[in-house]
Structures are given as C-alpha cells and as structure tokens.
Design an enzyme around this catalytic site. Structure first.
Site, PDB file in Angstrom:
ATOM      1  NE  ARG A   6       4.086 -25.774  10.362  1.00 21.54           N
ATOM      2  CZ  ARG A   6       5.207 -26.144  10.970  1.00 21.54           C
ATOM      3  NH1 ARG A   6       5.637 -27.385  10.847  1.00 21.54           N
ATOM      4  NH2 ARG A   6       5.882 -25.313  11.731  1.00 21.54           N
TER       5      ARG A   6
ATOM      6  NE  ARG B 260      -3.692  -2.118   2.594  1.00 25.77           N
ATOM      7  CZ  ARG B 260      -4.379  -2.410   3.679  1.00 25.77           C
ATOM      8  NH1 ARG B 260      -4.258  -1.646   4.755  1.00 25.77           N
ATOM      9  NH2 ARG B 260      -5.171  -3.461   3.707  1.00 25.77           N
TER      10      ARG B 260
END
Length: 384
Positions: free
Chosen positions: A266, A193
C-alpha cells in the site's frame, strides 16, 4: 535470524580486498545510517548512497515555517528497549511528546486507543464495569466464534459500535478493499483499556527529536561519505565494484528485477499545505473514520514539538494501491505475498556479499526501534 555463512564470508572478503570501501550501503534511512555508524566506529570504510535527494529515508523532516514537517507521514519514536533508547539519545535530544490521536467520525470526536474516554463518548458509560458489559453484550449478540475475515475478527473483539464507527471505514480506506475481503489476522488484537489513558503506545520510552529526524540521521552519518541522487539498480555493476559487501535496503523484488513477480504494497499520497492560522485541529494526529472523507487522517506537524509559530502546516494522507514509480509503504503480508517473499528470500541467501535489510529489503513493516535493533544486530554479526 542472521545468516552466519554470509556474515563470515563478508568478513573474509573485507579483510582480503583492496576495493576503496568495505561497505556500500544502499539507502540513507534508519537501517543504513545505523549500520554506517557502527561500521565507521569499527574502523570500516563506508559509502552510503540514496536515490532520493536527501538523507533519512521515510523519517525525513524538513523545515517549513520553522516547523519540522514529516514529509512521508508521522513518525513518533517509541520503544521498550533501553539499549535502543540510549542509542538514539547519542544522536538527538528527544522531547516528551505522547501520542494521543483522536478519531473524527462525522464530526464526533473519540479518543484513541479505545479507553474509558472513548466508551463514555460512545455510550455515556462512566465505569469500567459498564464499558466491559456493553462490549461483551455486543460480542455475544454477534455470535462469532470462528472469525473468517477482518470484519468478523474486529466485531468478535470489540463489538459492533466500535467497529462500525472507528474501524470499518478507516481500515477499508487504508487497504482499498472491504473488511469482509481482508484476512482476520490483520487485526490479531485490538487494545481495550478500561482506564482513562489516551497514550496510544504501551512503550516505556517515547518522544520526537527536538531538531527533527533529519538532524538525528545526519549525526549518525557524520564522518561517512554520502552520495545522494544515486540509483543503485541503474548502475549496479559499477557501484558493486566499489565495495566488498553491499548492505541493500531497497525492495528485495526490485533487486532481482521482479523476475518472480512484484510484491504488493500500500502506498500513501500526501497533500501538505501551509495555513495562515496558528492552530488548525488542536492535535498532532486526527483520524477520519467515516467513509465519505477521502483521506485517512490529518497531521498537524507543529504539535509534535509544541510549536508556537504564527502559521501551521498540515498534511492530509490518502491511502492508495502501490504502483511502480510510487513509494512503497506498507507490505501486504497476506499468504500470497509472504510466499512470494520467501522465494525472493531464498534468492537473497545465494548473494554471498549482499545483505538485505530494512523494511523493503525484509518485506516487513517495522517500527523505528525495530529497524534500529535489526541494524545493530546485523552490524554485530558482520563486524564481530
């Protein structure tokens, strides 16, 4: 896509059966709770079970020192769907919390996602033109045209400085392997951004339930029978006999006894402690992006709701390889696991009175709004 044959078959069975329940819903998380709410409102008899001693699944919050502690990691609700936002608004009042995490790299603090505050701290630049030029310079110097792994993909997107300080070590801790061994598609894009905007999510709606997620899920389940501490797979035949249709939100490979092999995940381990101080880190979420810090981030729970309690509660998060008996969190959606999931999906489609849904049932990482949207769609398919 909905499996229409299963849906029609499920409706037919439900109309003709004399079993005590129309639906057995396995899992009292968001998917199960939303489906249960819709089914109850449609006049269906539902039984919700969960192997845990509490409702709300991974969004479960519990009061500690008057603070809503997110036991299974931070959950910040965000969505662009007005339908979903209005739906959750039926069951909870949301605050104005905006997710603005920061990264701590060896004591240096950087704003996330990458924005002008980050670039100013990294390079001292003050204009978008200067920031873009610095990123483009590093991308050109790397000369990567066909990224072969996550490291090359990240550098080709944001350059070397941002990668080395804010991506590399954090990602390796998350996945437990070097970025050079991780597929490029894990980071398809990285938000950059060129404004001073620290809002992590580009979502129209965002917030945290002021009374916690557990209260929200309890409101969804209000009026529906719930049994906790019940392991569906341990007593499957007896439980299946109670209902016409099963809504299963557990691991899809576990349902089939891992007959084709176990899918990989995970997991996350949490170390939570109460501190005798009012404010520990000044922010709800701080990521630790260096290699030497063993945990990935620290959550300070009171900042989600602007708490003013005299003490505070923090949770350190440690990423780990999933093993049987642990809680699976993040599906490892590489080619091998996705191929194995497709085989399990083919088996699931043969189960005419079982619907597989949710994060584990679909072997898909969902944001909360996506889970709710999927559950609403499935309810519409089945309930008509």
């Amino acid at each position: 896509m909905p499996h229409l044959w299963n849906a029609e078959h499920a409706r037919t069975v439900s109309r003709s059966s004399s079993r005590p329940y129309d639906y057995l819903i396995v899992g009292a998380g968001l998917y199960g709770a939303v489906f249960a709410r819709q089914a109850k409102d449609a006049g269906k008899r539902c039984l919700v079970i969960d192997r845990r001693p509490h409702i709300a699944g991974n969004v479960y919050t519990e009061k500690v020192e008057g603070i809503d502690v997110h036991r299974y990691g931070a959950h910040i609700f965000h969505t662009n769907s007005k339908q979903v936002w209005d739906y959750v608004g039926r069951f909870a009042e949301f605050n104005r919390f905006t997710n603005s995490p920061v990264a701590n790299y060896k004591g240096e603090i950087f704003d996330l996602p990458f924005n002008m505050n980050t670039f100013n701290r990294m390079w001292g630049v003050t204009t978008p033109e200067q920031a873009r030029a610095r990123i483009d310079e590093q991308r050109r110097a790397a000369g990567i045209t066909d990224p072969r792994n996550l490291e090359e993909q990240a550098i080709s997107l944001v350059g070397t400085d941002l990668y080395e300080k804010l991506i590399k070590h954090y990602t390796e801790k998350q996945w437990g392997r070097p970025c050079t061994e991780l597929p490029a598609f894990i980071i398809r894009r990285l938000p950059v951004r060129l404004t001073y905007d620290n809002n992590y999510f580009n979502a129209r709606y965002q917030g945290i339930p002021v009374d916690g997620y557990t209260a929200m899920v309890a409101a969804m389940l209000n009026g529906t029978e719930v049994r906790l501490g019940v392991d569906y797979l341990q007593d499957k035949a007896a439980l299946d006999a109670l209902a016409d249709v099963v809504i299963y939100t557990g691991p899809i490979d576990a349902y089939f006894g891992y007959r084709l092999g176990a899918l990989q995940y995970r997991s996350v381990r949490f170390e939570t402690e109460v501190l005798d101080q009012e404010n520990f880190q000044g922010n709800a979420v701080v990521n630790y992006t260096d290699a030497d810090t063993p945990y990935t981030r620290i959550i300070e729970h009171k900042h989600f709701t602007g708490g003013t309690q005299a003490r505070t509660v923090i949770s350190r998060e440690y990423s780990a390889e999933w093993k049987p008996g642990q809680e699976p969190y993040y599906p490892i959606n590489d080619e091998t696991n996705d191929a194995l999931y497709r085989q399990y999906r083919a088996l699931a489609e043969q189960e005419s009175t079982v619907v597989f849904g949710g994060r584990l049932g679909s072997y898909t990482y969902y944001d909360m709004d996506q889970v709710i949207e999927a559950a609403l769609q499935k309810a519409e398919d089945l309930l008509g």
